[in-house]
Write an enzyme that holds these catalytic residues in place. Structure first.
Site, PDB file in Angstrom:
ATOM      1  N   CYS A 258      -6.466   0.082  29.936  1.00 10.54           N
ATOM      2  CA  CYS A 258      -6.951   1.427  29.610  1.00 10.54           C
ATOM      3  C   CYS A 258      -5.842   2.121  28.845  1.00 10.54           C
ATOM      4  O   CYS A 258      -4.757   2.343  29.380  1.00 10.54           O
ATOM      5  CB  CYS A 258      -7.278   2.177  30.906  1.00 10.54           C
ATOM      6  SG  CYS A 258      -7.561   3.945  30.689  1.00 10.54           S
TER       7      CYS A 258
ATOM      8  N   ASN B  38      -9.315   8.960  36.443  1.00 12.15           N
ATOM      9  CA  ASN B  38      -8.851   7.586  36.259  1.00 12.15           C
ATOM     10  C   ASN B  38      -7.613   7.406  37.124  1.00 12.15           C
ATOM     11  O   ASN B  38      -6.688   8.224  37.068  1.00 12.15           O
ATOM     12  CB  ASN B  38      -8.508   7.350  34.792  1.00 12.15           C
ATOM     13  CG  ASN B  38      -9.688   7.632  33.888  1.00 12.15           C
ATOM     14  OD1 ASN B  38     -10.670   6.916  33.893  1.00 12.15           O
ATOM     15  ND2 ASN B  38      -9.609   8.729  33.132  1.00 12.15           N
TER      16      ASN B  38
ATOM     17  N   CYS C  20     -10.543   6.217  22.471  1.00 14.29           N
ATOM     18  CA  CYS C  20     -10.187   5.028  23.234  1.00 14.29           C
ATOM     19  C   CYS C  20      -8.950   4.430  22.587  1.00 14.29           C
ATOM     20  O   CYS C  20      -8.989   4.027  21.421  1.00 14.29           O
ATOM     21  CB  CYS C  20     -11.346   4.032  23.213  1.00 14.29           C
ATOM     22  SG  CYS C  20     -10.935   2.498  24.054  1.00 14.29           S
ATOM     23  N   GLY C  21      -7.867   4.404  23.319  1.00 21.06           N
ATOM     24  CA  GLY C  21      -6.572   3.956  22.781  1.00 21.06           C
ATOM     25  C   GLY C  21      -6.551   2.492  22.394  1.00 21.06           C
ATOM     26  O   GLY C  21      -5.819   2.093  21.479  1.00 21.06           O
TER      27      GLY C  21
ATOM     28  N   GLU D  20     -11.102   2.973  36.286  1.00 22.28           N
ATOM     29  CA  GLU D  20     -11.598   4.018  35.389  1.00 22.28           C
ATOM     30  C   GLU D  20     -12.858   4.652  35.943  1.00 22.28           C
ATOM     31  O   GLU D  20     -13.764   3.954  36.402  1.00 22.28           O
ATOM     32  CB  GLU D  20     -11.886   3.422  34.005  1.00 22.28           C
ATOM     33  CG  GLU D  20     -10.635   2.959  33.294  1.00 22.28           C
ATOM     34  CD  GLU D  20     -10.912   2.560  31.850  1.00 22.28           C
ATOM     35  OE1 GLU D  20     -11.373   3.413  31.072  1.00 22.28           O
ATOM     36  OE2 GLU D  20     -10.665   1.390  31.506  1.00 22.28           O
ATOM     37  N   ARG D  21     -12.905   5.969  35.865  1.00 22.50           N
ATOM     38  CA  ARG D  21     -14.124   6.657  36.312  1.00 22.50           C
ATOM     39  C   ARG D  21     -15.295   6.167  35.465  1.00 22.50           C
ATOM     40  O   ARG D  21     -15.178   6.043  34.249  1.00 22.50           O
ATOM     41  CB  ARG D  21     -13.972   8.181  36.214  1.00 22.50           C
ATOM     42  CG  ARG D  21     -13.631   8.687  34.836  1.00 22.50           C
ATOM     43  CD  ARG D  21     -13.590  10.207  34.780  1.00 22.50           C
ATOM     44  NE  ARG D  21     -13.261  10.633  33.410  1.00 22.50           N
ATOM     45  CZ  ARG D  21     -13.275  11.870  32.991  1.00 22.50           C
ATOM     46  NH1 ARG D  21     -13.576  12.842  33.829  1.00 22.50           N
ATOM     47  NH2 ARG D  21     -12.972  12.183  31.765  1.00 22.50           N
TER      48      ARG D  21
ATOM     49  N   ASN E 287     -19.518   4.329  24.963  1.00 22.96           N
ATOM     50  CA  ASN E 287     -19.297   3.493  26.140  1.00 22.96           C
ATOM     51  C   ASN E 287     -20.389   2.420  26.226  1.00 22.96           C
ATOM     52  O   ASN E 287     -21.444   2.544  25.593  1.00 22.96           O
ATOM     53  CB  ASN E 287     -19.328   4.353  27.403  1.00 22.96           C
ATOM     54  CG  ASN E 287     -18.206   5.370  27.429  1.00 22.96           C
ATOM     55  OD1 ASN E 287     -17.050   5.042  27.184  1.00 22.96           O
ATOM     56  ND2 ASN E 287     -18.548   6.620  27.715  1.00 22.96           N
TER      57      ASN E 287
END
Lengths: 283, 283
Positions: free
Chosen positions: A223, A195, A86-87, A214-215, A77
């Site tokens: 996302c 999320n 992560c898509g 997003e948290r 992150n």
């Protein structure tokens, strides 16, 4: 990494979810990434600027990489913390490998992640066109609630490896909401945060619009897991027969989600490398 | 620029005012920059991301460059529009030239801008240390007002080549203000808008803190002319004898401003090139 090094990097994005790529095939350039270094790279004014870092490394150079994939996506992150998957990032990661010519875009590519092996496939020659990633099997759980703009609305609890609360909010105007503040949610159900997706149906019954909070990050332009969770919740709500494909429009662009008969959700969309460079780092 | 080109670029910043540098010594790489191209480069997610672009070109390759400087700073705002000068940008521009080894850091460097010739000087070997730019002679005009957070406060009208309203706001807590909304101002006095500085004295009498709202950009991390205008207004308010030097702390870092006996204001502070790269552009 040594105290002062010159290293190669690239910047890419998928639906405006953007990343610094760090090519490090044999793990000799960066090794274990320092969180402070990652945060400095991702700083939008003092660094290159990105939502996160994707280190491109062979699985053989990573102690805890899962078996079965030549390449491992070491994803961090923007604050330097570890992340599993992560898509959008994995599609950018796959684009990089195709542009470098080190993978065959004609066959599905297994990529190691901290969330296990993920399979990516390319459209065409791998240098243009969409990229698809198998996001695995969703867990469609019960109903919950979120609180948005002072209103409590019903939401669907969906797990995509990470927790989501998807609110189908046809009664709310997504454009009129202003920047999304942290939504209220059920802390007993989501002790580590959630999320939150706000989803509005479009005229086309297989198209939805989505905004996401997003948290840990706040509102974002896109996302990957959130887009999948939204499609799954909408499919369940509409009683759709699988396989079913939804177009999901997010602020950063458009993605397609197919929920297959084998229960897997696959995410398809754009991914591009926009710049390449090198940088001297004195850490 | 041709329809598809590979070109070199760099990213740099001064007190978090950040720029994409485009080396183009003989004007053959980019020529007249297209506003859409500039805006795409400056996009923080789809592009490299910056407040503006600094094309580095020899004056001989620019039709309307002023006489007397080998190098011309072709500065564009992040939206692609033309701009005359940038006190942080010109220091980053000068750093680039020193790192490239094409100027002698031991002697003052004349730089052509759309605001005329500006003179820059280096500390040390030009590769580290602060960079100073002569920002010219300020015009200290009358008093005016600005409206911040529902309060109308007195401000000093200062012209640094561009218009400023400097409010000395010791009664306001700069940290507690939240993001700065567009301040109210006297539209008759400033028909083309105004840059508004909020200035608070620190314990040290030659040190102030500043936040700035730039016309056309909103609140920024730093503003070179704004920092100078703030020091001039504070010096006048304090009845300081010249030469006088102020330290100005902005959200993006610290700068020093000296108002000399010859009336010129010089701005001193950090400037760095953080990354270099190349990019393919299909326009």
């Amino acid at each position: 990494m040594a105290a002062s090094t010159r290293f190669a990097w690239a910047k890419g994005h998928g639906t405006e979810n953007d990343f610094v790529l760090l090519p490090d095939p044999d793990g000799s350039v960066h090794g274990a990434l320092d969180p402070g270094f990652v945060a400095a790279l991702c700083h939008r004014r003092r660094g290159i600027g990105a939502d996160g870092v994707l280190r491109v490394v062979r699985s053989s150079a990573v102690a805890d990489a899962p078996d079965g994939a030549e390449w491992f996506m070491d994803y961090r992150n923007g604050d330097g913390s570890l992340s599993q998957m992560c898509g959008n990032g994995i599609r950018v990661f796959a684009r990089w490998l195709a542009e470098e010519g080190v993978v065959d875009p004609a066959v599905p590519l297994a990529v190691g992640t901290r969330g296990g092996i993920k399979v990516v496939s390319y459209e065409g020659d791998g240098r243009g066109g969409d990229i698809t990633v198998d996001m695995g099997v969703p867990e469609l759980l019960g109903t919950t609630w979120v609180e948005i703009a002072g209103r409590r609305v019903e939401a669907r609890h969906v797990d995509m490896g990470n927790p989501h609360a998807v609110a189908l909010v046809d009664g709310l105007d997504l454009d009129a909401l202003g920047p999304l503040l942290p939504p209220g949610y059920d802390h007993a159900l989501y002790p580590e945060g959630v999320n939150v997706e706000l989803v509005q149906r479009a005229d086309d019954r297989r198209r939805v619009r989505m905004r996401v909070h997003e948290r840990g990050s706040g509102e974002t332009r896109s996302c990957g897991t959130g887009v999948c969770a939204a499609a799954v919740a909408e499919a369940a709500s509409a009683g759709a027969t699988r396989p079913v494909t939804y177009h999901v429009d997010v602020p950063g662009g458009g993605l397609q989600v197919t929920w297959r008969t084998d229960d897997h959700v696959v995410l398809t969309g754009p991914a591009m490398v926009v710049a390449r460079g090198d940088m001297a780092w004195t850490g």
